[in-house]
Design a protein around this motif. Structure first.
Motif, PDB file in Angstrom:
ATOM      1  N   LEU A 185     -37.069  -8.822 -36.362  1.00 20.81           N
ATOM      2  CA  LEU A 185     -36.286  -9.443 -37.428  1.00 20.81           C
ATOM      3  C   LEU A 185     -36.979 -10.742 -37.811  1.00 20.81           C
ATOM      4  N   SER A 186     -37.770 -10.718 -38.882  1.00 17.01           N
ATOM      5  CA  SER A 186     -38.547 -11.893 -39.241  1.00 17.01           C
ATOM      6  C   SER A 186     -37.673 -12.940 -39.921  1.00 17.01           C
ATOM      7  N   ASP A 187     -38.101 -14.158 -39.787  1.00 19.06           N
ATOM      8  CA  ASP A 187     -37.415 -15.296 -40.384  1.00 19.06           C
ATOM      9  C   ASP A 187     -37.446 -15.146 -41.899  1.00 19.06           C
ATOM     10  N   PRO A 188     -36.278 -15.000 -42.546  1.00 18.59           N
ATOM     11  CA  PRO A 188     -36.251 -14.811 -43.994  1.00 18.59           C
ATOM     12  C   PRO A 188     -36.682 -16.039 -44.780  1.00 18.59           C
ATOM     13  N   PRO A 216     -44.987 -14.472 -40.555  1.00 19.68           N
ATOM     14  CA  PRO A 216     -43.744 -15.113 -40.163  1.00 19.68           C
ATOM     15  C   PRO A 216     -43.438 -14.832 -38.706  1.00 19.68           C
ATOM     16  N   LYS A 217     -42.751 -15.748 -38.054  1.00 20.65           N
ATOM     17  CA  LYS A 217     -42.347 -15.557 -36.666  1.00 20.65           C
ATOM     18  C   LYS A 217     -41.353 -14.407 -36.595  1.00 20.65           C
ATOM     19  N   MET A 218     -41.463 -13.639 -35.539  1.00 16.93           N
ATOM     20  CA  MET A 218     -40.562 -12.514 -35.348  1.00 16.93           C
ATOM     21  C   MET A 218     -39.511 -12.909 -34.317  1.00 16.93           C
ATOM     22  N   LEU A 219     -38.312 -12.408 -34.507  1.00 21.33           N
ATOM     23  CA  LEU A 219     -37.225 -12.727 -33.612  1.00 21.33           C
ATOM     24  C   LEU A 219     -36.464 -11.455 -33.315  1.00 21.33           C
ATOM     25  N   GLY A 220     -36.199 -11.197 -32.067  1.00 24.63           N
ATOM     26  CA  GLY A 220     -35.412 -10.018 -31.712  1.00 24.63           C
ATOM     27  C   GLY A 220     -36.133  -8.734 -32.074  1.00 24.63           C
ATOM     28  N   ARG A 221     -35.415  -7.807 -32.648  1.00 25.20           N
ATOM     29  CA  ARG A 221     -35.935  -6.489 -32.993  1.00 25.20           C
ATOM     30  C   ARG A 221     -36.752  -6.555 -34.286  1.00 25.20           C
ATOM     31  N   TRP A 246     -30.649 -13.195 -38.985  1.00 23.93           N
ATOM     32  CA  TRP A 246     -31.593 -14.135 -38.381  1.00 23.93           C
ATOM     33  C   TRP A 246     -30.871 -15.370 -37.846  1.00 23.93           C
ATOM     34  N   ALA A 247     -29.982 -15.945 -38.641  1.00 23.27           N
ATOM     35  CA  ALA A 247     -29.276 -17.161 -38.230  1.00 23.27           C
ATOM     36  C   ALA A 247     -28.442 -16.921 -36.978  1.00 23.27           C
ATOM     37  N   ALA A 248     -27.790 -15.762 -36.910  1.00 21.48           N
ATOM     38  CA  ALA A 248     -26.976 -15.435 -35.738  1.00 21.48           C
ATOM     39  C   ALA A 248     -27.862 -15.283 -34.496  1.00 21.48           C
ATOM     40  N   ARG A 249     -28.977 -14.589 -34.637  1.00 27.20           N
ATOM     41  CA  ARG A 249     -29.879 -14.386 -33.500  1.00 27.20           C
ATOM     42  C   ARG A 249     -30.583 -15.674 -33.088  1.00 27.20           C
ATOM     43  N   ALA A 250     -30.927 -16.506 -34.056  1.00 30.06           N
ATOM     44  CA  ALA A 250     -31.648 -17.748 -33.769  1.00 30.06           C
ATOM     45  C   ALA A 250     -30.737 -18.826 -33.192  1.00 30.06           C
TER      46      ALA A 250
END
Length: 107
Positions: free
Chosen positions: A10-13, A3-8, A56-60
């Motif tokens: 934090l993988s896409d759920p 899965p793509k990683m985002l931020g710290r 995830w939604a907040a960071r994305a």
């Protein structure tokens, strides 16, 4: 495929097998109105990944759909409505509790 990683880290759920929305029609999660969002919200409320999804939604910076029990209005929404949705996602991420509209609270 990882899965793509985002931020710290934090993988896409949305790639997690244990999410409540796994295998469901994704159209349910992209309603045009908050009234149409009720079915998706009910699914999110039962999800074991609620907090992770909200983070995830907040960071994305999602722009529309239902994520972690929060309806994020689409492109035609006011800045205030979008900011309200972001604040609700942050609340879900911080508390681990689903967002419930005040009119839906159980006494």
């Amino acid at each position: 495929m990882k899965p793509k990683m985002l931020g710290r880290n934090l993988s896409d759920p949305h790639h997690a097998a244990d999410r409540a929305c796994a295998g469901l029609n994704t159209e349910v999660f992209f309603p045009d109105t908050i009234t149409e969002a009720a079915e998706a919200v009910e699914i999110c409320v039962q999800c074991p990944l609620l907090t992770r999804c909200a983070e995830w939604a907040a960071r994305a910076g999602v722009t529309d759909g239902v994520f972690a029990s929060v309806w994020v209005p689409g492109l035609g929404a006011s800045t205030q409505d979008k900011n309200t949705a972001r604040a609700r996602l942050a609340l879900v991420a911080a508390t681990g509790l689903p967002y419930v509209e005040p009119s839906q609270e159980v006494a």
